[in-house]
Design an enzyme around this catalytic site. Structure first.
Site, PDB file in Angstrom:
ATOM      1  N   LYS A 161       0.841  -1.190   0.000  1.00 47.95           N
ATOM      2  CA  LYS A 161       0.000   0.000   0.000  1.00 47.95           C
ATOM      3  C   LYS A 161       0.880   1.245   0.000  1.00 47.95           C
ATOM      4  O   LYS A 161       1.865   1.329   0.745  1.00 47.95           O
ATOM      5  CB  LYS A 161      -0.917  -0.002   1.240  1.00 47.95           C
ATOM      6  CG  LYS A 161      -1.971  -1.101   1.217  1.00 47.95           C
ATOM      7  CD  LYS A 161      -3.002  -0.893   0.116  1.00 47.95           C
ATOM      8  CE  LYS A 161      -4.130  -1.910   0.211  1.00 47.95           C
ATOM      9  NZ  LYS A 161      -5.144  -1.724  -0.860  1.00 47.95           N
ATOM     10  N   ASP A 189      -0.353  -0.369  -4.582  1.00 51.87           N
ATOM     11  CA  ASP A 189      -1.745   0.085  -4.595  1.00 51.87           C
ATOM     12  C   ASP A 189      -1.846   1.415  -3.874  1.00 51.87           C
ATOM     13  O   ASP A 189      -1.657   1.487  -2.654  1.00 51.87           O
ATOM     14  CB  ASP A 189      -2.642  -0.958  -3.905  1.00 51.87           C
ATOM     15  CG  ASP A 189      -4.123  -0.629  -4.042  1.00 51.87           C
ATOM     16  OD1 ASP A 189      -4.446   0.446  -4.609  1.00 51.87           O
ATOM     17  OD2 ASP A 189      -4.949  -1.425  -3.579  1.00 51.87           O
ATOM     18  N   GLU A 215      -1.740   0.106  -8.817  1.00 54.76           N
ATOM     19  CA  GLU A 215      -3.194   0.034  -8.755  1.00 54.76           C
ATOM     20  C   GLU A 215      -3.777   1.383  -8.326  1.00 54.76           C
ATOM     21  O   GLU A 215      -3.264   2.015  -7.398  1.00 54.76           O
ATOM     22  CB  GLU A 215      -3.545  -1.025  -7.696  1.00 54.76           C
ATOM     23  CG  GLU A 215      -4.827  -1.759  -7.899  1.00 54.76           C
ATOM     24  CD  GLU A 215      -4.991  -2.819  -6.822  1.00 54.76           C
ATOM     25  OE1 GLU A 215      -6.020  -2.780  -6.142  1.00 54.76           O
ATOM     26  OE2 GLU A 215      -4.098  -3.664  -6.654  1.00 54.76           O
ATOM     27  N   ASP A 240      -8.905  -0.162  -9.965  1.00 52.22           N
ATOM     28  CA  ASP A 240      -9.642  -0.912  -8.942  1.00 52.22           C
ATOM     29  C   ASP A 240     -10.927  -0.147  -8.636  1.00 52.22           C
ATOM     30  O   ASP A 240     -11.993  -0.455  -9.179  1.00 52.22           O
ATOM     31  CB  ASP A 240      -8.781  -1.121  -7.695  1.00 52.22           C
ATOM     32  CG  ASP A 240      -9.515  -1.919  -6.610  1.00 52.22           C
ATOM     33  OD1 ASP A 240     -10.668  -2.330  -6.837  1.00 52.22           O
ATOM     34  OD2 ASP A 240      -8.945  -2.136  -5.523  1.00 52.22           O
ATOM     35  N   LYS A 264     -13.433  -7.196  -8.020  1.00 54.48           N
ATOM     36  CA  LYS A 264     -13.812  -7.671  -6.681  1.00 54.48           C
ATOM     37  C   LYS A 264     -15.300  -7.974  -6.687  1.00 54.48           C
ATOM     38  O   LYS A 264     -16.114  -7.160  -7.158  1.00 54.48           O
ATOM     39  CB  LYS A 264     -13.514  -6.609  -5.614  1.00 54.48           C
ATOM     40  CG  LYS A 264     -12.030  -6.411  -5.388  1.00 54.48           C
ATOM     41  CD  LYS A 264     -11.759  -5.285  -4.410  1.00 54.48           C
ATOM     42  CE  LYS A 264     -10.272  -5.079  -4.260  1.00 54.48           C
ATOM     43  NZ  LYS A 264      -9.959  -3.762  -3.702  1.00 54.48           N
TER      44      LYS A 264
HETATM   45 MG    MG Z   1      -6.937  -1.838  -4.603  1.00 50.71          MG
END
Ligand code: MG
Length: 357
Positions: A161, A189, A215, A240, A264
Site C-alpha cells: 500500500k 496500490d 493500482e 480498482d 472484486k
Molecule cells: Mg486496490
C-alpha cells in the site's frame, strides 16, 4: 428447485493487526454470511463483506438489503442465474455486496446440483492460483520487515500500500525492495492517493525499484486522470475503485484508460457480473486480477479463487484477506500449497462443508 429461505448471519472479528490504506484503517473482518435453502434440501453458502472505505456500504445495510431481496427471490430457481440477477437488479440498485452474497450462494447451489466444483463450472482452466500478500501502510522500516517476513514465509509477490506522501512512498518502496531482494515481484496500490501529474512523476522514480504494476493511482471518478497516468507511466496501471461493473470496464478499455483491471465480487455484485468484466477486458487485450475486501472472511474468497483459476484472462490474484484472521468461520474450501497457492477443492460448488455456529 425453489428457494425456500435466505438466512443471514452477521460476523465481526478483529484482524490479527489493523490494516492501514491511504483511505483509512480497517480493524475487523465484517461479513454477512448467507445460507440459501431450497426445497430439494441443497443449501448454498455465500458472503457479503461491506468495505465502507471502498463501497460505502455497512453490515446492517447489507443484511437489510438481503432481507429485501429475499422477498423477491423466494420461490425462484437459484440455478437460473440470469433470472436471479434480473430480479435483484429490478429490486435494488447498486448494493454489490448484498448481491454478491446471494450470487455466490446460488453458484454454490448450481455446483452442488450439477455435481461440479465451482472452478470447473466457471471455466476449468486451472484448479489453483497464486496469491500475493499485502503490506499495509506504515513506517518504511516496519513495512520492509513485514514484507521480508512474508517472503521468508513463502510468498513470491508482495503488494504494498502507498498513496500517503510522495517522499514517504519512495522510502517505503525502497526499503521493501532492499528487504526482499530482486527476485520478488512488488505491486503497488495507491488507493486513489495521488493526483495524475504527481503520480506520473512519482511512478517514474519508483520504477527504479522494479515495480510490476500500480493500482488505482488517482481518485476513482477521475477517468481522464487515470488515462493520463496510463499513457505516460512506464509501469502498467490497474483500475480498482474506478471499475465497479461491466459498464465501467467497457468505458475504461474503450478509452484505453487502463492496462489492467482489478475485479472484486463486492464491487460488481458477484461472479455473474465479474465474468462479464473479464470478457470485456479480454476482448480489449486487458488482463484482470481478482481481489478481495480486507474485511472478507473467506467464503467469498473461495468464490473469487474459483473464478480466478477458471478463466485464463485472470492472470493475477490478491486474495489474502483470510490470512489475517485467527480463525475462519467455516469448514472446507480451498487448501493452501507452499504458502501462496490456493488449491480449489473437488467437492461440488464451493466445497464449504459448514458454518461454525
Ligand atoms: Mg486496490
Amino acid at each position: 428447485m425453489k428457494i425456500t429461505d435466505i438466512k443471514t448471519h452477521m460476523m465481526k472479528v478483529p484482524l490479527i493487526r489493523p490494516f492501514h490504506i491511504s483511505l483509512g484503517v480497517i480493524t475487523h473482518a465484517v461479513s454477512c454470511l448467507v445460507e440459501i435453502e431450497t426445497d430439494e434440501g441443497i443449501t448454498g453458502y455465500g458472503e457479503g463483506s461491506p468495505g465502507p472505505l471502498i463501497t460505502g456500504e455497512n453490515l446492517e445495510g447489507t443484511v437489510e438489503t438481503i432481507r429485501v431481496l429475499r422477498e423477491s427471490l423466494t420461490g425462484m430457481d437459484p440455478r437460473d442465474l440470469e433470472a436471479v440477477y434480473t430480479v435483484m437488479n429490478r429490486t435494488v440498485a447498486h448494493a454489490g455486496t448484498a448481491k454478491a452474497a446471494i450470487d455466490i450462494a446460488c453458484h454454490d447451489i448450481l455446483g452442488k446440483a450439477s455435481g461440479l466444483p465451482l472452478y470447473r463450472l466457471l471455466g476449468g482452466c486451472s484448479n489453483e492460483l497464486e496469491t500475493d500478500m499485502t503490506v499495509g501502510l506504515d513506517e518504511p522500516q516496519t513495512m520492509a520487515e513485514l514484507a521480508k517476513a512474508h517472503v521468508e514465509n513463502g510468498f513470491g509477490i508482495i503488494k504494498t500500500k502507498v498513496g500517503a506522501g510522495i517522499e514517504q512512498d519512495l522510502a517505503r518502496v525502497k526499503a521493501i525492495r532492499q528487504a526482499v531482494g530482486d527476485d520478488v515481484k512488488i505491486r503497488l496500490d495507491a488507493n486513489q492517493g495521488w493526483h495524475a501529474k504527481e503520480a506520473v512523476e512519482l511512478i517514474k522514480r519508483l520504477n527504479e525499484y522494479d515495480i510490476e504494476l500500480v493500482e488505482q493511482p488517482v481518485p476513482r471518478f477521475d477517468f481522464e486522470g487515470l488515462k493520463y497516468v496510463t499513457t505516460y507511466s512506464p509501469v502498467p496501471i490497474m483500475a480498482d475503485e474506478s471499475c465497479w461493473d461491466a459498464k465501467d470496464a467497457l468505458r475504461l478499455v474503450s478509452e484505453r484508460a487502463v492496462d489492467l483491471i482489478n475485479i472484486k465480487l463486492m464491487k460488481c455484485g458477484g461472479l455473474y457480473e465479474a465474468k462479464k468484466i473479464v470478457n470485456i477486458a479480454e476482448a480489449a487485450g486487458v488482463e484482470c486480477m481478482l481481489g478481495c475486501m480486507a474485511e472478507e472472511s473467506g467464503i467469498a474468497i473461495n468464490a473469487s479463487a474459483a473464478l480466478g483459476a477458471a478463466l485464463s484472462n485472470i492472470t493475477r490474484a490478491d486474495l489474502d484477506a483470510s490470512f489475517s484472521l485467527k480463525e475462519l468461520p467455516f469448514t472446507g474450501g480451498f487448501t493452501i500449497r507452499d504458502t501462496r497457492y490456493l488449491v480449489l477443492p473437488e467437492e461440488p460448488g464451493l466445497g464449504i462443508s459448514g458454518l461454525k455456529f
